[in-house]
Every structure is written in C-alpha cells, then in structure tokens.
Design an enzyme around this catalytic site. Sequence first.
Site, PDB file in Angstrom:
ATOM      1  N   TYR A  86     -26.199   2.305  10.015  1.00 44.42           N
ATOM      2  CA  TYR A  86     -25.674   1.250  10.882  1.00 44.42           C
ATOM      3  C   TYR A  86     -25.849   1.609  12.360  1.00 44.42           C
ATOM      4  O   TYR A  86     -26.425   0.825  13.124  1.00 44.42           O
ATOM      5  CB  TYR A  86     -24.220   0.957  10.499  1.00 44.42           C
ATOM      6  CG  TYR A  86     -23.671  -0.343  11.029  1.00 44.42           C
ATOM      7  CD1 TYR A  86     -24.490  -1.395  11.402  1.00 44.42           C
ATOM      8  CD2 TYR A  86     -22.305  -0.521  11.155  1.00 44.42           C
ATOM      9  CE1 TYR A  86     -23.966  -2.584  11.892  1.00 44.42           C
ATOM     10  CE2 TYR A  86     -21.765  -1.706  11.637  1.00 44.42           C
ATOM     11  CZ  TYR A  86     -22.609  -2.728  12.009  1.00 44.42           C
ATOM     12  OH  TYR A  86     -22.091  -3.897  12.498  1.00 44.42           O
ATOM     13  N   GLU A  93     -31.875  -1.859  17.749  1.00 44.79           N
ATOM     14  CA  GLU A  93     -31.758  -3.238  18.235  1.00 44.79           C
ATOM     15  C   GLU A  93     -31.494  -3.261  19.741  1.00 44.79           C
ATOM     16  O   GLU A  93     -32.178  -3.967  20.493  1.00 44.79           O
ATOM     17  CB  GLU A  93     -30.619  -3.958  17.501  1.00 44.79           C
ATOM     18  CG  GLU A  93     -30.868  -4.180  16.031  1.00 44.79           C
ATOM     19  CD  GLU A  93     -29.632  -4.619  15.267  1.00 44.79           C
ATOM     20  OE1 GLU A  93     -28.672  -5.136  15.886  1.00 44.79           O
ATOM     21  OE2 GLU A  93     -29.614  -4.437  14.033  1.00 44.79           O
TER      22      GLU A  93
END
Length: 164
Positions: A86, A93
């Site tokens: 994660y 991102e």
Amino acid sequence: MSHRRRIGIVPSSVVLTSFQVMSRVFLIWAVTHSVKEVQSEDSVLLFVIAWTITEIIRYSFYTFSLLNHLPYLIKWARYTLFIVLYPMGVSGELLTIYAALPFVRQSGLYSISLPNKYNFSFDYYAFLILIMISYIPIFPQLYFHMIHQRRKVLSHTEEHKKFE
C-alpha cells in the site's frame, strides 16, 4: 446509498471499490497516459507492481473464498502484504503525479481559462496538487482500517494456523 452497500459477489463496499477503480483510471489515463513525459518514470513501475501484486492476492482471496476453500497462506498474504504494498503504491502514485506537474503547468493540459462562453475555469495543475493533498487524510484512514482488519481476521486464525 450507504458506503457499506454491497452487491454480494465479494464482501467489498461498492463505494470504496468504485473510488479505487476511478482513482486507478484517473492515474493511468489522466496522468500517465496524458503526460507522456512521465511514462518512463520509475514511479510508474512502482505503482504498477504494487497494484498488480495486490490484485493477484485480492482476487485469489475472493476466488478461494467463493469456493469455500481459502488457504491460510492466501488469507495471510491478503492481510499482511498490504503493509508494504500500500505505501509502495501510494508512493508511486504521488511521485508520478509530482513528476507530471511541470509538464501540466507548461502545456496547460486539461485547463480551461476565462473568458469563455461558459464563464468557467479549471486549472488541472491546481487540481493535481489538490489530489496529492487529499492523500494526507485518506491514506492513513484506509491504511489503519486495513491494520484493524488484519488484527481482526488473523487473530481468529492464528490459533488454527494451518496451510490447507
């Protein structure tokens, strides 16, 4: 519609799943596809690898759960590997969006300036910065939710730890 609304195929929230799908479409299309200059960034590889491993684990988990034969190893992977994957995905991102910013600012990509017949303006550069800032409250909430889920799910199976 409640955020807990479910369709029933898998035990996931429709709203959370929709948010995840839309954010991935956004990152792939509106950032990585649209800003060609970031396509060779290592950060793209970072989030693609994280997403890929996550989805392989997630859909293996769902498949075996639907078959009522969930191996402990897959359950463990589903509720443990996110600890690394994660943050890895989120870092990729954010770094990709950050790398796109100078190109978006220079080109005016997707921005609409005044005056125009709709009397409306939109600054895509500022929008991307707002997206990046939105990770500050959202990431910890989702991450700690998964930590809580991990404790809840794996604590029940730790005493029956077996590989089926």
